[in-house]
Scaffold this motif. Structure first.
Motif, PDB file in Angstrom:
ATOM      1  N   TYR A 232       4.891  -1.334   2.190  1.00 56.90           N
ATOM      2  CA  TYR A 232       5.936  -0.339   1.073  1.00 56.90           C
ATOM      3  C   TYR A 232       5.181   1.342   1.247  1.00 56.90           C
ATOM      4  N   PHE A 233       4.111   1.828   1.570  1.00 52.30           N
ATOM      5  CA  PHE A 233       4.005   3.335   2.104  1.00 52.30           C
ATOM      6  C   PHE A 233       4.946   3.188   3.695  1.00 52.30           C
ATOM      7  N   ASP A 234       5.047   2.761   4.169  1.00 52.11           N
ATOM      8  CA  ASP A 234       5.818   3.014   5.628  1.00 52.11           C
ATOM      9  C   ASP A 234       7.332   3.199   4.967  1.00 52.11           C
ATOM     10  N   ARG A 235       7.656   2.573   4.753  1.00 52.11           N
ATOM     11  CA  ARG A 235       9.376   2.361   3.946  1.00 52.11           C
ATOM     12  C   ARG A 235       9.332   3.604   3.580  1.00 52.11           C
ATOM     13  N   THR A 236       7.903   4.750   2.432  1.00 49.58           N
ATOM     14  CA  THR A 236       8.710   5.074   1.559  1.00 49.58           C
ATOM     15  C   THR A 236       7.800   6.669   2.004  1.00 49.58           C
ATOM     16  N   ARG A 237       7.402   6.448   3.486  1.00 51.19           N
ATOM     17  CA  ARG A 237       6.873   7.403   4.381  1.00 51.19           C
ATOM     18  C   ARG A 237       6.569   8.560   3.897  1.00 51.19           C
TER      19      ARG A 237
END
Length: 369
Positions: A232-237
């Protein structure tokens, strides 16, 4: 003008807007409970969830700039050399992340999540890779965050000076073991404060993300520490970094808490799908393999393929403990039936490398990453 180090307020924080967070608190806790219900139905989580550990290690490392992919990691474990020294270093960082998570899981069977455990995770994470000069120790220098090559005057963020860290870490650990109105909000605050303090010279982001599943297990919201949130953090970095930065720039802790609760809610739902797919594949494979190989080694074969979905013929024999002649016949039967595919034919001293394509496809599916 040189920016000043940010000094966060001690924990517990003042000003949490509990009323605003209530809907997300409920939704995130409900999604997490559904995921844990699935975990409790899995009889051998160490085996079936190992691909998710690998995925978390790859994605969390990728957020920090490491370029190794899951396929490259699997191929390296199967004996295929890395394409360059830099790629080998990236793969080693991901493998260290896996080892740290596995170490934490074992340690927490007999002891609590603590700062001492965090230090041991850091020592494993940076063992033999970039930043290894400072493994397992709190920084004693003033670090900062900014563009590559930027001076401290150009820093995006300057964390607290090192002389304040012992007191801040003690305060962080007190909040870790203390009570709070909601565990997920407590975790959001702990994760945010950890990043703000930035206690290490390197590895802060990865350690901070490791703490998420460990804390959830510590607080009995998970029966197994396999809630991996890095996807999730990577998708919404961009929002991930922005929300963390706003804690220091504008004092907007509530914005970070809301973002974190959304992350838990959405990633729990993603994890349910991913874990369900792996579990379904395992059940169907348990029916298929005995029909294909007609051998007493069916369970050993299944477990080996789920442990190493890309594997060399040599590793297959080593991990499964199947006698060589039987193992070779089994691999040929699996290959003929299309259960496994050849990635690289053996030549000379180089063994054949196979992939269990159905499992590889599940864990590599970018729709869930």
């Amino acid at each position: 003008m040189k920016p000043e180090p940010f000094i966060p307020e001690p924990l517990p924080p003042s000003g949490i807007d509990w009323i605003t967070h209530i809907p997300l608190i409920g939704a995130a806790n409900a999604a997490l409970a559904r995921f844990d219900g699935l975990l409790q139905s899995i009889q051998n989580p160490d085996l079936l969830l190992s691909p998710l550990i690998t995925q978390e290690a790859v994605i969390s490392s990728r957020i920090e700039g490491t370029q190794a992919t899951m396929r490259e990691l699997f191929l390296f474990e199967a004996g295929k050399p890395a394409e360059s020294d830099e790629k080998k270093q990236d793969i080693r960082e991901v493998m260290n992340y896996q080892n740290a998570l596995n170490h934490a899981r074992e340690r927490m069977k007999t002891g609590p999540l603590s700062w001492n455990l965090v230090l041991s995770l850091h020592a494993i994470l940076l063992d033999g890779v970039r930043g290894s000069s400072f493994v397992g120790i709190v920084r004693n220098i003033q670090n900062y965050i900014g563009p590559i090559g930027a001076s401290i005057e150009q820093a995006t963020y300057i964390p607290p000076p090192p002389d304040l860290l012992p007191e801040m870490i003690h305060n962080w650990e007190e909040y870790l073991v203390g009570p709070e109105k909601d565990v997920l909000v407590q975790l959001a605050v702990l994760k945010g404060q950890f990043e703000v303090i930035h206690p290490f010279c390197d590895g802060n982001g990865r350690i901070g993300r490791m703490i998420v599943p460990l804390f959830l297990m510590e607080k009995n919201l998970l029966s197994y520490p396999s809630f991996y949130i890095s996807a999730y953090f990577d998708r919404t970095r961009e929002e991930y970094y922005s929300r963390l930065l706003q804690i220091s720039q504008t004092g907007d802790l509530n914005g970070w808490i809301s973002y974190f609760l959304r992350a838990v809610r959405d990633q729990a739902l993603f994890n349910i799908v991913r874990a369900s797919d792996i579990l379904s594949l395992y059940e169907s494979t348990k029916s298929l393999i005995p029909q294909v190989i007609r051998s007493q080694y069916s369970i050993a074969v299944i477990d080996t393929l789920f442990q190493r979905p890309i594997i060399s013929s040599t590793n297959f024999l080593e991990i499964s403990h199947i006698p060589p002649e039987s193992g070779k016949r089994i691999l040929q039967k699996l290959r003929d039936a299309g259960v496994i595919e050849v990635i690289r034919e053996g030549k000379g001293r180089s063994p054949t490398i196979y992939q269990f394509a159905q499992l590889v496809q599940i864990v590599e599916d970018e729709a869930f990453v």
